[in-house]
Design a protein around this motif. Structure first.
Motif, PDB file in Angstrom:
ATOM      1  N   PRO A   5      -0.249   1.520  -5.460  1.00 43.08           N
ATOM      2  CA  PRO A   5      -1.634   1.032  -5.383  1.00 43.08           C
ATOM      3  C   PRO A   5      -1.927  -0.100  -6.363  1.00 43.08           C
ATOM      4  CG  PRO A   5      -1.575   3.440  -5.450  1.00 43.08           C
ATOM      5  CD  PRO A   5      -0.188   2.955  -5.750  1.00 43.08           C
ATOM      6  N   GLN A  29      -5.439   5.062  -5.175  1.00 36.96           N
ATOM      7  CA  GLN A  29      -5.508   5.014  -3.720  1.00 36.96           C
ATOM      8  C   GLN A  29      -5.989   6.356  -3.176  1.00 36.96           C
ATOM      9  OE1 GLN A  29      -1.984   5.104  -0.680  1.00 36.96           O
ATOM     10  NE2 GLN A  29      -2.300   2.965  -1.241  1.00 36.96           N
ATOM     11  N   SER A  33      -7.468   1.275  -1.389  1.00 41.10           N
ATOM     12  CA  SER A  33      -6.876   1.088  -2.713  1.00 41.10           C
ATOM     13  C   SER A  33      -7.729   0.171  -3.576  1.00 41.10           C
ATOM     14  CB  SER A  33      -5.464   0.486  -2.595  1.00 41.10           C
ATOM     15  OG  SER A  33      -4.638   1.246  -1.744  1.00 41.10           O
ATOM     16  N   SER A  69       0.813  -1.213   0.000  1.00 36.36           N
ATOM     17  CA  SER A  69       0.000   0.000   0.000  1.00 36.36           C
ATOM     18  C   SER A  69       0.849   1.267   0.000  1.00 36.36           C
ATOM     19  CB  SER A  69      -0.922  -0.002   1.227  1.00 36.36           C
ATOM     20  OG  SER A  69      -1.575   1.228   1.380  1.00 36.36           O
TER      21      SER A  69
END
Length: 354
Positions: free
Chosen positions: A37, A139, A121, A33
């Motif tokens: 993304p 994201q 995301s 993350s």
């Protein structure tokens, strides 16, 4: 020594001022993350917990906690093929979507500079061949920042007699707590080829991608006259896992490049992976255990010693330690930070498993 530590910390915050605005883990591959993304769901369903503690020998320890979960829709579909022996079904790649949620909490230094970040995301994957995909991810994040100024010491508070807490610091804090929205986007190419068997298990897995963070360039406004915006962060990354034929071993090199404003960070290195036992293709009753070890180097900062245990193709425990090799090592005595990761992924499907 105290004066030296104070000067070292000032140098540290000046040198990492831009990069310090973002969360950093040494085990970057365990925190998709934070680097792209488009990695969301690239390895199927995945849940993980992360903890990092650093610079304990220099100042109040910096602590970072993380939790993430991601999943995707089915990535393959059945198709019929005809040959001389009749018809048979075969898995064929198809386009799919994935989503993920990650939450991070960070506390830094005597001022308890805090950050709580929630990342949501999504990613879409399109097959570019029987064993490869191209994905694009977006994201959206909400970030909450806070600081406790009571524990901070400022240069203006030093007089001839030494430090005096009653002297005005000269700093005008507008907010000690504020939040903002942020957006990131990225792209990724993935290749995966696996040949499973009881005696041998050959794999080749490749991820190559890039991303841009802080597309909204949110303002940072702790100080009254502060009008700083988060600069764009440009990220490039890649990793490869390839098995060595006729052995139970694999090599896993990887790298991470990040540039934000005038600051730049590069992490590069690799793992050596040993499979303590192989799995079975037909029943799925025997699942692999693997032990990994390796070294990474973070440019002009630290050497990262990394170990990873994967159990039954489902659970993983990662442990790493940063050995500081920058100028800060004079105060830290090479001691950087420890990082722990717990991860869960469901075992891979097998050809005839019910």
């Amino acid at each position: 020594m105290k004066t030296f530590k104070f000067l070292a910390l000032c140098l540290l915050f000046h040198a990492t001022g831009v990069l310090g605005q973002d969360l950093h883990f040494s085990q970057f591959n365990e925190n998709p993350s934070l680097i792209n993304p488009a990695l969301t769901g690239a390895n199927g369903l995945r849940a993980s917990l992360n903890y990092k503690k650093q610079w304990q020998k220099v100042t109040t320890p910096f602590k970072t906690f993380g939790a993430s979960f991601e999943m995707r829709s089915g990535a393959t579909k059945k198709k019929k093929e005809e040959d001389n022996f009749g018809s048979k079904t075969k898995e064929a790649p198809k386009a799919f979507f994935a989503g993920g949620l990650a939450i991070y909490r960070d506390k830094a230094g005597d001022g308890m500079l805090g950050l709580t970040q929630t990342n949501l995301s999504v990613a879409g994957f399109v097959p570019t061949g029987e064993k490869s995909y191209f994905s694009v991810g977006l994201q959206a994040s909400y970030v909450q920042r806070r600081i406790e100024t009571g524990g901070l010491i400022f240069p203006n508070q030093y007089a001839e007699g030494g430090y005096d807490a009653n002297i005005n610091s000269g700093e005008e804090f507008q907010n000690q707590n504020f939040g903002y929205l942020d957006v990131a986007a990225g792209a990724l190419w993935t290749y995966r080829n696996e040949e499973r068997g009881l005696k041998d298990h050959l794999e080749k897995i490749i991820h190559i991608g890039g991303s841009i963070y802080h597309l909204t360039q949110p303002q940072q406004k702790f100080l009254l006259k502060d009008n700083d915006k988060l600069a764009f962060k440009i990220v490039a990354h890649g990793d490869v896992l390839f098995s060595i034929p006729n052995t139970r071993t694999a090599i896993v090199p990887s790298f991470l490049f990040q540039k934000q404003g005038s600051a730049m960070e590069i992490i590069a290195g690799g793992l050596f992976k040993y499979y303590m036992k192989n799995d079975t293709k037909y029943t799925g009753y025997v699942k692999r255990n693997a032990l990994c070890g390796g070294v990474y180097y973070r440019s002009f900062d630290a050497v990262i010693i990394y170990g990873l245990l994967e159990w039954q193709e489902q659970f993983a425990l990662g442990l790493s330690y940063d050995l500081t090799v920058s100028k800060l090592s004079q105060a830290s005595k090479l001691r950087g930070g420890v990082e722990i990761t717990l991860r869960y992924t469901p075992p891979n499907a097998y050809l005839y498993q019910k």
